[in-house]
Design a protein around this motif. Structure first.
Motif, mmCIF file in Angstrom:
data_model
loop_
_atom_site.group_PDB
_atom_site.id
_atom_site.type_symbol
_atom_site.label_atom_id
_atom_site.label_comp_id
_atom_site.label_asym_id
_atom_site.label_seq_id
_atom_site.Cartn_x
_atom_site.Cartn_y
_atom_site.Cartn_z
ATOM 1 N N PRO A 25 0.830 -1.210 0.000
ATOM 2 C CA PRO A 25 0.000 0.000 0.000
ATOM 3 C C PRO A 25 0.865 1.261 0.000
ATOM 4 O O PRO A 25 1.976 1.280 0.528
ATOM 5 N N THR A 26 0.337 2.289 -0.611
ATOM 6 C CA THR A 26 1.009 3.580 -0.631
ATOM 7 C C THR A 26 0.648 4.339 0.648
ATOM 8 O O THR A 26 -0.282 3.953 1.382
ATOM 9 N N ALA A 27 1.352 5.422 0.891
ATOM 10 C CA ALA A 27 1.040 6.260 2.054
ATOM 11 C C ALA A 27 -0.394 6.776 1.956
ATOM 12 O O ALA A 27 -1.122 6.813 2.954
ATOM 13 N N LYS A 28 -0.809 7.142 0.753
ATOM 14 C CA LYS A 28 -2.168 7.641 0.542
ATOM 15 C C LYS A 28 -3.200 6.570 0.901
ATOM 16 O O LYS A 28 -4.226 6.858 1.519
ATOM 17 N N GLU A 29 -2.937 5.332 0.510
ATOM 18 C CA GLU A 29 -3.858 4.225 0.809
ATOM 19 C C GLU A 29 -3.883 3.917 2.302
ATOM 20 O O GLU A 29 -4.956 3.645 2.869
ATOM 21 N N ILE A 30 -2.730 3.963 2.937
ATOM 22 C CA ILE A 30 -2.671 3.722 4.386
ATOM 23 C C ILE A 30 -3.444 4.815 5.110
ATOM 24 O O ILE A 30 -4.246 4.538 6.012
ATOM 25 N N ALA A 31 -3.242 6.056 4.708
ATOM 26 C CA ALA A 31 -3.959 7.175 5.328
ATOM 27 C C ALA A 31 -5.461 7.021 5.120
ATOM 28 O O ALA A 31 -6.251 7.260 6.043
ATOM 29 N N ALA A 32 -5.879 6.609 3.925
ATOM 30 C CA ALA A 32 -7.308 6.437 3.640
ATOM 31 C C ALA A 32 -7.919 5.360 4.546
ATOM 32 O O ALA A 32 -9.022 5.541 5.073
ATOM 33 N N LYS A 33 -7.196 4.252 4.713
ATOM 34 C CA LYS A 33 -7.699 3.166 5.570
ATOM 35 C C LYS A 33 -7.804 3.638 7.018
ATOM 36 O O LYS A 33 -8.809 3.389 7.695
ATOM 37 N N LEU A 34 -6.790 4.328 7.502
ATOM 38 C CA LEU A 34 -6.835 4.836 8.880
ATOM 39 C C LEU A 34 -7.942 5.885 9.031
ATOM 40 O O LEU A 34 -8.632 5.924 10.058
ATOM 41 N N ARG A 35 -8.130 6.714 8.003
ATOM 42 C CA ARG A 35 -9.198 7.716 8.027
ATOM 43 C C ARG A 35 -10.558 7.030 8.183
ATOM 44 O O ARG A 35 -11.406 7.467 8.957
ATOM 45 N N GLU A 36 -10.761 5.928 7.439
ATOM 46 C CA GLU A 36 -11.999 5.143 7.556
ATOM 47 C C GLU A 36 -12.155 4.588 8.970
ATOM 48 O O GLU A 36 -13.242 4.620 9.538
ATOM 49 N N GLN A 37 -11.063 4.059 9.512
ATOM 50 C CA GLN A 37 -11.117 3.469 10.849
ATOM 51 C C GLN A 37 -11.376 4.522 11.920
ATOM 52 O O GLN A 37 -12.006 4.242 12.930
ATOM 53 N N ILE A 38 -10.923 5.733 11.700
ATOM 54 C CA ILE A 38 -11.217 6.825 12.632
ATOM 55 C C ILE A 38 -12.687 7.206 12.499
ATOM 56 O O ILE A 38 -13.393 7.386 13.488
ATOM 57 N N ALA A 39 -13.183 7.278 11.256
ATOM 58 C CA ALA A 39 -14.580 7.649 11.010
ATOM 59 C C ALA A 39 -15.550 6.630 11.581
ATOM 60 O O ALA A 39 -16.599 7.001 12.120
ATOM 61 N N ASP A 40 -15.209 5.338 11.497
ATOM 62 C CA ASP A 40 -16.143 4.321 12.009
ATOM 63 C C ASP A 40 -15.868 3.958 13.471
ATOM 64 O O ASP A 40 -16.427 3.002 14.000
#
Length: 127
Positions: free
Chosen positions: A10-25
């Motif tokens: 995964p790229t940094a952007k993809e890792i950030a997106a996944k963590l962003r989702e986990q923060i949102a949920d």
């Protein structure tokens, strides 16, 4: 994220997106500590800099704070941006500027109110 050896890294952007989702949920709620960057990099099979870049993206967005020697934590949205230790320097500067603007607006409001009272008392009332 798939961490098997054959999976694309995964790229940094993809890792950030996944963590962003986990923060949102609320997988990671307010004040929750995120995984250590080294441990997450190892788990995902990516370079440490990739995870650090993802964390920097989230910090710059105001979603997390980083504290030297302690780790990265989900920012509590009830705390004003830029006021907690480890928040983005840009948000700290913005918070300071907004405080100055808020105080200036309050003073201008007080001044306008005084002027309106003066005008009201000096203007002759028509019958």
């Amino acid at each position: 994220m798939d961490s098997s050896p054959d999976a694309p890294k995964p790229t940094a952007k993809e890792i950030a997106a996944k963590l962003r989702e986990q923060i949102a949920d609320s997988t990671y709620g307010p004040n929750a500590q995120l995984p250590a960057a080294r441990a997450l990099a190892k788990e995902l099979g990516v370079q440490l800099m990739t995870v650090q870049s993802a964390y920097r993206q989230l910090r710059d967005e105001g979603l997390i704070i980083t504290q030297q020697g302690r780790g990265s934590f989900v920012r509590d949205p009830s705390v004003p941006l830029g006021t907690e230790a480890g928040s983005s320097p840009a948000f700290a500067a913005l918070s300071s500027e907004l405080s100055v603007i808020h105080e200036t607006l309050r003073q201008l409001g007080d001044r306008l109110e005084r002027l309106e009272r003066l005008v009201e008392h000096e203007t002759p009332h028509s019958p």
